[in-house]
Design an enzyme around this catalytic site. Structure first.
Site, short mmCIF file in Angstrom:
data_model
loop_
_atom_site.label_atom_id
_atom_site.label_comp_id
_atom_site.label_asym_id
_atom_site.label_seq_id
_atom_site.Cartn_x
_atom_site.Cartn_y
_atom_site.Cartn_z
N HIS A 426 0.51 -0.92 -0.32
CA HIS A 426 -0.32 0.00 0.76
C HIS A 426 1.02 0.91 -0.06
CE1 HIS A 426 -4.12 -1.49 0.71
NE2 HIS A 426 -3.65 -2.03 1.13
N LYS A 618 -7.76 14.26 4.06
CA LYS A 618 -6.91 13.34 4.06
C LYS A 618 -5.69 13.02 5.26
CE LYS A 618 -5.47 13.73 -0.19
NZ LYS A 618 -6.19 12.73 -0.90
N ARG A 619 -5.69 11.96 5.40
CA ARG A 619 -3.85 12.29 6.20
C ARG A 619 -3.23 13.26 5.95
NH1 ARG A 619 0.94 8.62 6.14
NH2 ARG A 619 0.07 8.02 4.60
N LYS A 624 1.38 14.26 0.60
CA LYS A 624 -0.31 15.02 0.31
C LYS A 624 -0.67 16.32 -0.52
CE LYS A 624 -1.42 10.57 2.51
NZ LYS A 624 -2.53 9.97 1.55
N THR A 726 -7.98 6.57 -1.73
CA THR A 726 -9.53 6.72 -2.69
C THR A 726 -11.01 7.58 -1.73
OG1 THR A 726 -10.06 5.42 -0.14
CG2 THR A 726 -9.67 3.56 -1.40
N LYS A 730 -14.50 8.93 -3.67
CA LYS A 730 -15.27 8.87 -3.00
C LYS A 730 -16.48 10.68 -3.88
CE LYS A 730 -13.82 6.61 0.92
NZ LYS A 730 -12.57 6.62 1.73
#
Length: 887
Positions: A426, A618-619, A624, A726, A730
């Protein structure tokens, strides 16, 4: 020695789960059951006969002598009766004294009763057919709330809503009583939860295994804009969905040492001695598929001390020492992801991983032995999926059990181990691929370290040496043991060597695994590598969380799309229809009004639903690039300050994220977003053209309120760093076009929705690597752009944090002196240019509506049902086992 077992009669009685339960954790209660009228219990016990009587009782609605009704009818009246019965007989309340939480627990029990009927039927069918099962091992399950999801999946939404309405209770208000389960953190855990939903919906026999964390990750608050962590006491008041199974408790060995012994023929064998043991107690959460034909379960392990109380020490006055063992034993399942910046934190994390893996493997073997003979059949009945490297110690534990306890020859044990395990990677971040130091493994799991060394020796000699004779460098590249001081065990390598299949979670991710992350293994085992692009369950992430849009879709194309998400393609023909566009945008606008109310309630910030809702949830991690988003916000703010009449469409920047407690730069980015937001949100010069909102304590439930209201989806990670994502799926499914890089599943989303419905910016993977190879110097970009230089300097100054002038400087330091490891400055200009395109596109309401509809209509590929079908066909070799409905 295993813990003492209870008398046979008690164990047999525990084979069935009665509706009359003792408390919210639903422990079986023999004495309660004896008082149920009409249920005749004879000695010795006959569990089958008891089950038959109890099932008959369940279907009776007639009032018994004590007033208790067994009733699992799905009518409004049946549900209403069940709720009242549980209120009275489970919670000892009447309608006048009951609190809202009492009503919620009673309603959960009423629904749970009906789920458990299907669960019992499912287990009976799987056992009768001796079905092959998938065992999904994951350290995280980000389940969210279960109440609304369950009543949708079992088809009870309307009966429950009507029953509660008859009792004067609003369903939506009651659902707010539920806490999110603290079992996960980010995308890894949420993916696992989506997979469980799809496995049950597709009627694939499966069991999920994990840890029942008492406090989860943490509850996030902001104090002066800074993240502050508090314990997440999610299960303080019990969990009505779980069933505790103490009869299936497992003993787990830790520490100690390995001693060589000899059998009666003089052959040496290892014995792991002087261990410290803990007990794993399982809690089961039924997982009901959509339509509730199949109900699988998630088994979570809670750690307990093997000796909870030393009575002799207590009598001698050592009160604290008497319970020390109990406290230590419970430590291992307290918190998800303990801070591993310390040696004790690393040790606790290793123990956690081994604890749940050992309990789970023992449980899998127990289930196999119950109905099977020789070990040759084991691979035919068992498929174990390792969800990332956290459970990779399962390879060594399987070998220990087969060799040390079952006395199989090494070769047979290794053949079985490889046949049953498959591994999902992952992450592409090398630092996220877990490694354990040899000294730590020697301390905690000495026998496993021996086994890992032996696996490595045989692998290098029997496979690598045969393929590349005499190539020492090759052996070094392949070795599970990384040389250094100290030596490290590379758990991803162990997972690859010990599994029959390795898969990535997006096309690009899999290509990068094969070419950059694990190229040597791909060269050795090309047939073992596969791609399985992630997916999300449309039940929770559209039908449940976005009822307005779901109703519009069902009215337009029919109501069976939650089982076949590809049917959403039929919406494409409506994308240009003014009436459908109007209905689609109205549903989105109402969702934005709902989110605006939540924002006001939680932050005190007023936002306009007519503004563009720009969402990044998100985290919090540098790759990111939440700080890239922040730099763009600063550029807009600076433009307004320099030109008070600047034409900027009103926009609300919405963030949701938690930073790991030990990740200081990530926490500084959170502080920066809040500090900048505090200034912008109160500056009259802005005139509400910009608002910055950071919702605290981001969770599944918060995401379910943000995602339906999002206009724009921020997926801006550095190309080549995100495995899949993901959240992007969504948001697209709920009609939010993406602004993003060619990273992770963004590439496939863009392919599906169309280039014209995706806002692309930034460098590609190859361009990022080429820039790094040339020697990327962020100062070059910094000095070339006056705007960039100004916003970076502004952020790093004391302007936004006058009381703590150096508070935000670490971000500037990371972007410049720190080398800008994730190319934020390099992508800044492209990002801002593309954001200007977004601004222009949003002003054309018809065009934007069309883009949003196409994103929703073309997201069918990203159903987790499709992903699970591919796993079942290509990796697990397993088929659905339909469960007949009750007559």
């Amino acid at each position: 020695m295993p813990p003492p077992r209870r008398p046979v009669r008690d164990r047999q009685f525990n084979a069935f789960r009665f509706a009359a339960v003792a408390n919210s954790t639903r422990v079986f209660d023999f004495y309660t059951a004896r008082r149920i009228p009409g249920l005749r219990i004879e000695f010795p016990f006959n569990p089958s006969r008891i089950m038959s009587q109890a099932e008959s009782s369940h279907r009776r609605v007639a009032k018994t002598r004590t007033g208790f009704k067994f009733n699992t009818e799905s009518s409004t009246e049946g549900v209403r009766t069940s709720i009242l019965n549980h209120l009275k007989y489970t919670l000892a309340r009447d309608p006048h004294s009951a609190t809202r939480r009492n009503w919620w627990i009673a309603a959960c029990h009423a629904v749970h009763d009906r789920i458990l009927e299907r669960f019992i039927a499912t287990m009976a069918e799987h056992n009768q057919k001796q079905s092959r099962r998938v065992y999904f091992l994951s350290l995280e399950y980000l389940m969210g709330r279960l109440f609304l999801n369950n009543i949708h999946n079992v088809g009870l939404y309307e009966p429950v809503r009507a029953a509660l309405s008859d009792l004067g209770i609003d369903l939506a208000t009651l659902a707010e009583e539920e806490e999110d389960m603290g079992l996960g953190n980010g995308g890894l855990g949420r993916l696992a939860a989506c997979f469980l939903d799809s496995l049950a919906t597709l009627e694939i026999p499966a069991v999920g295994y994990g840890i029942r964390y008492e406090f989860g990750l943490f509850r996030q608050e902001f104090q002066n804009g800074r993240q502050v962590e508090h314990p997440d006491n999610w299960c303080t008041f019990g969990n009505p969905w779980e069933v505790v199974r103490p009869e299936y408790s497992k003993r787990v060995k830790l520490y100690g040492r390995v001693e060589t012994h000899f059998d009666d023929r003089g052959n040496p064998f290892p014995r792991w001695i002087e261990t410290r043991d803990i007990i794993g107690v399982p809690y089961d959460i039924p997982i009901c598929g959509y339509g509730a034909k199949t109900v699988n379960f998630l088994r979570l392990w809670e750690s307990r001390a093997s000796q909870e109380f030393d009575f002799n020490v207590f009598n001698e006055g050592g009160y604290v020492e008497a319970v020390r063992e109990k406290a230590m034993g419970e430590t291992f399942s307290k918190v998800l992801y303990p801070n591993d910046n310390t040696a004790i934190g690393k040790e606790l994390r290793l123990v956690q991983q081994y604890f749940f893996v050992s309990c789970s493997l023992q449980d899998i073997l127990r289930r196999f032995r119950k109905r099977n003979g020789g070990w040759e059949a084991f691979p035919d009945k068992v498929a174990i999926q390792l969800n990332d490297t956290h459970p990779s110690i399962a390879i060594a534990e399987s070998m220990r059990i087969f060799v040390d306890e079952e006395h199989l020859l090494w070769e047979q044990a290794w053949e079985i181990t490889r046949k049953i395990h498959s591994y999902t990677n992952h992450t592409l971040l090398p630092e996220a691929l877990e490694k354990w130091s040899v000294p730590l493994l020697e301390k905690v799991l000495p026998r496993h370290l021996e086994i890992i060394f032996e696996i490595n020796r045989r692998f290098l000699e029997e496979e690598v040496e045969v393929r590349w004779p005499g190539d020492v460098d090759r052996k070094r590249d392949f070795s599970i043991i990384e040389e250094g001081s100290p030596k490290m065990v590379r758990m991803a390598y162990l997972s690859v060597v010990g599994s029959h299949t390795i898969n990535g979670v997006a096309k690009l991710h899999t290509q990068l695994i094969e070419s950059r992350l694990l190229p040597q293994f791909y060269e050795l085992y090309p047939d073992r590598f596969q791609n399985k692009t992630n997916g999300i369950t449309p039940r929770r992430w559209l039908k449940v969380c976005n009822p307005r849009l779901s109703a519009l879709i069902s009215d337009t194309i029919g109501s069976d799309w939650p089982m076949d998400l590809e049917r959403l393609q039929e919406l494409d023909q409506w994308a240009d229809d003014p009436g459908f566009q109007k209905a689609f945008i109205e549903a989105k606008h109402e969702n934005k009004r709902t989110l605006a109310s939540l924002i006001l309630d939680q932050t005190g910030i007023t936002v306009a639903p007519d503004a563009l809702f720009d969402v990044q949830i998100k985290r919090l991690h540098e790759y990111k690039r939440q700080h890239l988003n922040l730099l763009h916000i600063l550029s807009l703010y600076r433009r307004i300050l320099q030109d008070p009449e600047a034409d900027i469409h009103p926009r609300v920047f919405i963030f949701g994220a938690k930073a790991a407690p030990g990740y200081q730069l990530a926490k500084t980015i959170i502080h920066a977003i809040n500090a900048v937001g505090a200034r912008i949100n109160t500056d009259p010069a802005v005139k509400d053209r910009l608002k910055v909102v950071f919702l605290p304590n981001y969770s599944v439930t918060v995401a379910e309120q943000i995602i339906p209201a999002a206009d724009l989806s921020e997926q801006i990670s550095t190309a080549g760093k995100e495995a899949s994502g993901t959240g992007n799926m969504k948001l697209a499914l709920n009609g939010a076009p993406t602004i993003g890089t060619l990273d992770g599943a963004n590439i496939e989303i863009r392919e599906e929705v169309g280039e014209e419905n995706f806002f692309l910016f930034g460098m590609t993977v190859d361009e990022v690597e080429a820039m790094g190879a040339r020697g990327y110097n962020p100062y070059d970009t910094y000095f070339e752009s006056e705007e960039l230089r100004n916003v970076v300097d502004w952020l790093g100054s004391s302007f936004f944090t006058p009381d703590d002038p150096e508070a935000l400087y670490p971000i500037k330091h990371s972007l410049l002196q720190g080398g800008d490891p994730f190319f934020v400055l390099a992508d800044y200009a492209s990002y801002c240019d593309t954001q200007a395109t977004v601004d222009a596109a949003y002003r054309d309401r018809s065009k934007w509506a069309k883009m949003a509809i196409h994103n929703c209509a073309r997201a069918g590929k990203f159903s987790s049902d499709r992903t699970i079908r591919e796993y079942a066909r290509d990796i697990w070799n397993i088929e659905s086992v339909p469960v007949p409905l009750f007559e």
